[in-house]
Scaffold this motif. Structure first.
Motif, PDB file in Angstrom:
ATOM      1  N   SER A 169       0.829  -1.206   0.000  1.00 50.45           N
ATOM      2  CA  SER A 169       0.000   0.000   0.000  1.00 50.45           C
ATOM      3  C   SER A 169       0.865   1.258   0.000  1.00 50.45           C
ATOM      4  CB  SER A 169      -0.915   0.010   1.227  1.00 50.45           C
ATOM      5  OG  SER A 169      -0.158   0.231   2.415  1.00 50.45           O
ATOM      6  N   LYS A 170       0.269   2.325  -0.478  1.00 50.82           N
ATOM      7  CA  LYS A 170       0.989   3.600  -0.552  1.00 50.82           C
ATOM      8  C   LYS A 170       1.438   4.055   0.834  1.00 50.82           C
ATOM      9  CE  LYS A 170       0.549   8.337  -2.313  1.00 50.82           C
ATOM     10  NZ  LYS A 170      -0.344   9.292  -3.022  1.00 50.82           N
ATOM     11  N   ALA A 171       0.581   3.874   1.829  1.00 55.00           N
ATOM     12  CA  ALA A 171       0.922   4.294   3.188  1.00 55.00           C
ATOM     13  C   ALA A 171       2.079   3.470   3.744  1.00 55.00           C
ATOM     14  CB  ALA A 171      -0.302   4.169   4.089  1.00 55.00           C
ATOM     15  N   GLU A 172       2.051   2.184   3.467  1.00 54.41           N
ATOM     16  CA  GLU A 172       3.125   1.317   3.961  1.00 54.41           C
ATOM     17  C   GLU A 172       4.442   1.647   3.266  1.00 54.41           C
ATOM     18  OE1 GLU A 172       5.145  -1.677   6.058  1.00 54.41           O
ATOM     19  OE2 GLU A 172       3.193  -0.736   6.428  1.00 54.41           O
ATOM     20  N   ARG A 173       4.391   1.890   1.958  1.00 54.65           N
ATOM     21  CA  ARG A 173       5.614   2.252   1.237  1.00 54.65           C
ATOM     22  C   ARG A 173       6.189   3.554   1.795  1.00 54.65           C
ATOM     23  NH1 ARG A 173       2.361   1.484  -3.284  1.00 54.65           N
ATOM     24  NH2 ARG A 173       2.716   3.624  -3.996  1.00 54.65           N
ATOM     25  N   LYS A 174       5.312   4.512   2.057  1.00 61.84           N
ATOM     26  CA  LYS A 174       5.745   5.810   2.582  1.00 61.84           C
ATOM     27  C   LYS A 174       6.409   5.642   3.948  1.00 61.84           C
ATOM     28  CE  LYS A 174       3.991  10.454   3.587  1.00 61.84           C
ATOM     29  NZ  LYS A 174       2.778  11.334   3.586  1.00 61.84           N
ATOM     30  N   SER A 175       5.832   4.780   4.785  1.00 63.88           N
ATOM     31  CA  SER A 175       6.393   4.552   6.116  1.00 63.88           C
ATOM     32  C   SER A 175       7.780   3.917   6.031  1.00 63.88           C
ATOM     33  CB  SER A 175       5.445   3.650   6.917  1.00 63.88           C
ATOM     34  OG  SER A 175       6.023   3.273   8.149  1.00 63.88           O
ATOM     35  N   ARG A 176       7.908   2.916   5.177  1.00 64.28           N
ATOM     36  CA  ARG A 176       9.213   2.248   5.045  1.00 64.28           C
ATOM     37  C   ARG A 176      10.257   3.190   4.462  1.00 64.28           C
ATOM     38  NH1 ARG A 176       7.683  -3.707   2.537  1.00 64.28           N
ATOM     39  NH2 ARG A 176       5.782  -4.030   3.789  1.00 64.28           N
ATOM     40  N   ASP A 177       9.870   3.961   3.474  1.00 58.69           N
ATOM     41  CA  ASP A 177      10.825   4.893   2.851  1.00 58.69           C
ATOM     42  C   ASP A 177      11.309   5.929   3.869  1.00 58.69           C
ATOM     43  OD1 ASP A 177      10.541   3.560   0.487  1.00 58.69           O
ATOM     44  OD2 ASP A 177       9.133   5.004  -0.398  1.00 58.69           O
ATOM     45  N   LYS A 178      10.405   6.375   4.705  1.00 58.94           N
ATOM     46  CA  LYS A 178      10.774   7.349   5.738  1.00 58.94           C
ATOM     47  C   LYS A 178      11.788   6.742   6.705  1.00 58.94           C
ATOM     48  CE  LYS A 178       8.737  10.294   9.330  1.00 58.94           C
ATOM     49  NZ  LYS A 178       7.460  10.706   9.993  1.00 58.94           N
ATOM     50  N   LYS A 179      11.550   5.487   7.116  1.00 58.39           N
ATOM     51  CA  LYS A 179      12.470   4.834   8.046  1.00 58.39           C
ATOM     52  C   LYS A 179      13.825   4.555   7.384  1.00 58.39           C
ATOM     53  CE  LYS A 179       8.949   2.807  10.997  1.00 58.39           C
ATOM     54  NZ  LYS A 179       8.313   1.578  11.518  1.00 58.39           N
ATOM     55  N   ARG A 180      13.792   4.221   6.108  1.00 53.26           N
ATOM     56  CA  ARG A 180      15.060   3.964   5.409  1.00 53.26           C
ATOM     57  C   ARG A 180      15.882   5.259   5.306  1.00 53.26           C
ATOM     58  NH1 ARG A 180      16.999  -0.127   2.090  1.00 53.26           N
ATOM     59  NH2 ARG A 180      14.951  -1.156   2.024  1.00 53.26           N
ATOM     60  N   ARG A 181      15.221   6.362   5.007  1.00 59.33           N
ATOM     61  CA  ARG A 181      15.947   7.629   4.923  1.00 59.33           C
ATOM     62  C   ARG A 181      16.555   8.010   6.274  1.00 59.33           C
ATOM     63  NH1 ARG A 181      11.443   9.047   1.660  1.00 59.33           N
ATOM     64  NH2 ARG A 181      10.472  10.127   3.449  1.00 59.33           N
ATOM     65  N   ALA A 182      15.791   7.801   7.335  1.00 62.10           N
ATOM     66  CA  ALA A 182      16.299   8.107   8.674  1.00 62.10           C
ATOM     67  C   ALA A 182      17.493   7.226   9.009  1.00 62.10           C
ATOM     68  CB  ALA A 182      15.186   7.924   9.708  1.00 62.10           C
ATOM     69  N   MET A 183      17.395   5.965   8.653  1.00 62.13           N
ATOM     70  CA  MET A 183      18.491   5.031   8.927  1.00 62.13           C
ATOM     71  C   MET A 183      19.743   5.434   8.153  1.00 62.13           C
ATOM     72  SD  MET A 183      18.554   0.881   8.375  1.00 62.13           S
ATOM     73  CE  MET A 183      18.383   1.004   6.587  1.00 62.13           C
ATOM     74  N   MET A 184      19.578   5.805   6.901  1.00 61.83           N
ATOM     75  CA  MET A 184      20.718   6.148   6.070  1.00 61.83           C
ATOM     76  C   MET A 184      21.341   7.490   6.470  1.00 61.83           C
ATOM     77  SD  MET A 184      21.065   3.513   4.198  1.00 61.83           S
ATOM     78  CE  MET A 184      22.232   4.025   2.951  1.00 61.83           C
ATOM     79  N   ARG A 185      20.543   8.380   7.069  1.00 68.64           N
ATOM     80  CA  ARG A 185      21.110   9.636   7.558  1.00 68.64           C
ATOM     81  C   ARG A 185      22.062   9.399   8.734  1.00 68.64           C
ATOM     82  NH1 ARG A 185      15.832  11.803   6.932  1.00 68.64           N
ATOM     83  NH2 ARG A 185      15.445  11.488   9.153  1.00 68.64           N
ATOM     84  N   ASN A 186      21.772   8.386   9.513  1.00 67.63           N
ATOM     85  CA  ASN A 186      22.526   8.155  10.744  1.00 67.63           C
ATOM     86  C   ASN A 186      23.642   7.122  10.604  1.00 67.63           C
ATOM     87  OD1 ASN A 186      20.920   9.967  12.236  1.00 67.63           O
ATOM     88  ND2 ASN A 186      19.339   8.404  12.469  1.00 67.63           N
ATOM     89  N   GLY A 187      23.708   6.449   9.480  1.00 69.20           N
ATOM     90  CA  GLY A 187      24.749   5.443   9.309  1.00 69.20           C
ATOM     91  C   GLY A 187      24.733   4.860   7.906  1.00 69.20           C
ATOM     92  N   ASP A 188      25.631   3.928   7.655  1.00 70.75           N
ATOM     93  CA  ASP A 188      25.788   3.321   6.330  1.00 70.75           C
ATOM     94  C   ASP A 188      25.277   1.880   6.371  1.00 70.75           C
ATOM     95  OD1 ASP A 188      26.568   2.849   3.701  1.00 70.75           O
ATOM     96  OD2 ASP A 188      28.578   2.202   4.314  1.00 70.75           O
ATOM     97  N   TRP A 189      24.152   1.622   5.709  1.00 74.14           N
ATOM     98  CA  TRP A 189      23.486   0.304   5.660  1.00 74.14           C
ATOM     99  C   TRP A 189      23.904  -0.387   4.364  1.00 74.14           C
ATOM    100  CZ3 TRP A 189      20.045  -2.863   8.321  1.00 74.14           C
ATOM    101  CH2 TRP A 189      19.208  -3.708   7.583  1.00 74.14           C
ATOM    102  N   GLN A 190      24.505  -1.578   4.484  1.00 76.39           N
ATOM    103  CA  GLN A 190      24.984  -2.302   3.311  1.00 76.39           C
ATOM    104  C   GLN A 190      24.518  -3.760   3.363  1.00 76.39           C
ATOM    105  OE1 GLN A 190      26.728  -1.108   0.719  1.00 76.39           O
ATOM    106  NE2 GLN A 190      26.993   0.963   1.554  1.00 76.39           N
ATOM    107  N   MET A 191      24.143  -4.298   2.198  1.00 79.40           N
ATOM    108  CA  MET A 191      23.788  -5.704   2.077  1.00 79.40           C
ATOM    109  C   MET A 191      24.876  -6.433   1.299  1.00 79.40           C
ATOM    110  SD  MET A 191      20.477  -7.559   0.272  1.00 79.40           S
ATOM    111  CE  MET A 191      21.043  -7.300  -1.423  1.00 79.40           C
ATOM    112  N   ASN A 192      25.281  -7.612   1.795  1.00 77.65           N
ATOM    113  CA  ASN A 192      26.284  -8.422   1.116  1.00 77.65           C
ATOM    114  C   ASN A 192      25.806  -9.870   1.037  1.00 77.65           C
ATOM    115  OD1 ASN A 192      28.692  -6.424   1.057  1.00 77.65           O
ATOM    116  ND2 ASN A 192      28.047  -6.394   3.193  1.00 77.65           N
ATOM    117  N   ARG A 193      25.918 -10.455  -0.154  1.00 78.74           N
ATOM    118  CA  ARG A 193      25.642 -11.882  -0.290  1.00 78.74           C
ATOM    119  C   ARG A 193      26.985 -12.609  -0.156  1.00 78.74           C
ATOM    120  NH1 ARG A 193      23.432 -14.411  -5.800  1.00 78.74           N
ATOM    121  NH2 ARG A 193      22.152 -12.523  -5.759  1.00 78.74           N
ATOM    122  N   LEU A 194      27.106 -13.453   0.838  1.00 80.11           N
ATOM    123  CA  LEU A 194      28.397 -14.022   1.207  1.00 80.11           C
ATOM    124  C   LEU A 194      28.675 -15.338   0.503  1.00 80.11           C
ATOM    125  CD1 LEU A 194      28.143 -13.408   5.076  1.00 80.11           C
ATOM    126  CD2 LEU A 194      29.025 -11.864   3.306  1.00 80.11           C
TER     127      LEU A 194
END
Length: 363
Positions: A169-194
């Motif tokens: 849903s649009k509301a759920e996408r907006k909520s996740r995007d907001k949290k991702r932006r906040a997370m990325m402002r405060n640190g560096d989030w990286q995904m690695n396939r090992l």
């Protein structure tokens, strides 16, 4: 016509099993890599014995079916069950798609099945994602009991952004995007396939810790805290990473491992098995949702069509457009003792006895 036999050392790495697997409608839990690792795991357990049931064409000797069972005793009862050991989300026999053309008379085959399996009190197959009436024809007195939980599966598209717009849903996408932006402002989030065994082992050590903290108060046994089961997962992850059958994702935040996810990739399907997150540090960002989104993006990039969140009714699964898949347990009592044991188990469940006792009864 069909002939049956039981083996304690069937070779799941053999060409004939590989051929059978490719001609069957199964899951990654029946894959030669998984089954080979599982048979090795069973041999390390005290009180368990492999009893792999083979179905072959009587005329040609072609392997047309496999049912990996283990035999054990519990409270004086002889039990046969799928080689599950708490690690298998989808328990299925590996049957050729044309299996039933070799079975003109299921009732005759069921008699042969009783003879080949020998004396036992109860046969149990947990976590069957199927209620196939044909299979019950081989065990006329068996029954299927629907589990109180389901599996959950999401179908993916060919474009991540389009898929996300369609199912979230649009509301759920907006909520996740907001949290991702906040997370990325405060640190560096990286995904690695090992793929490196040392990196995978380190990630699993974090996974074990985070999983213990998150699931300590939930019913059921946390298999990652069992030394033998933990080693099973680590060995499987290390040995099958290069082939791509298993995937271990490590998520770092400012260089520290804060989340880990392990799953299986077979064909166009990804099975999302275990995740662990440092919720103490990352909880305010809903990291489980964000890491799952990142993995789905990676899967779509690789052409994977189905994202299988497997068994369990955790609420977050519904947030990815999943559909439930019913799960069953097959029970077949072969003696009066087996019938009595099943009756006692049913009564204990209806009386809502404690989680620890229920856990012991179902293991």
């Amino acid at each position: 016509m069909m002939e049956l036999n039981v083996s304690e050392d069937f070779d799941f790495q053999s060409e004939e099993y590989s051929d059978l697997y490719t001609q069957s409608d199964c899951t990654a839990f029946q894959h030669p890599v998984w089954q080979t690792a599982m048979q090795q795991h069973v041999r390390k357990q005290i009180g368990l014995r492999n009893k792999t049931l083979q179905f072959r064409c009587k005329k040609s000797g072609q392997l047309v079916g496999i049912l990996p069972l283990v035999a054990r005793k519990k409270m004086g009862t002889n039990i046969l069950e799928f080689a599950n050991l708490g690690l298998v989300d989808y328990a299925l026999p590996t049957l050729h798609t044309n299996f039933w053309q070799w079975v003109p008379n299921p009732s005759t085959l069921s008699v042969e099945l009783d003879r080949v399996l020998g004396r036992y009190d109860m046969l149990r197959i947990k976590h069957m994602p199927s209620n196939d009436p044909n299979f019950l024809r081989l065990l006329p007195n068996a029954c299927m009991e629907r589990a109180k939980f389901s599996a959950h599966v999401a179908e993916l598209g060919s474009d991540y952004d389009s898929w996300r717009t369609d199912v979230i849903s649009k509301a759920e996408r907006k909520s996740r995007d907001k949290k991702r932006r906040a997370m990325m402002r405060n640190g560096d989030w990286q995904m690695n396939r090992l793929t490196d065994p040392a990196d995978i082992t380190e990630a699993f050590n974090h996974l074990k810790l985070y999983h213990k903290e998150r699931f300590a108060d939930r019913p059921g046994k946390d298999m990652l805290q069992d030394g033998s089961s933990f080693r099973f997962y680590v060995d499987l992850a290390c040995h099958s990473a290069e082939s791509g059958f298993s995937r271990t994702y490590s998520f770092t935040y400012d260089g520290d491992i804060v989340a880990v996810q392990f799953g299986l990739h077979d064909g166009d399907r990804y099975l999302y098995l275990i995740m662990g997150v440092d919720y103490e540090r990352m909880g305010k960002y809903s990291p489980g949702l964000l890491m799952t989104e990142d993995i789905i993006r990676d899967c779509i990039k690789d052409g994977i069509k189905t994202f299988d969140l497997t068994v369990g009714d955790e609420p977050y699964k519904a947030k990815f457009g999943t559909k439930p898949v019913a799960i069953y347990t097959l029970w077949h009592a072969s003696s009066m003792l087996g019938t009595m044991g099943r009756t006692v188990a049913d009564l204990m469940h209806k009386q809502k006895v404690g989680n620890n006792l229920l856990r012991w009864m179902s293991n």
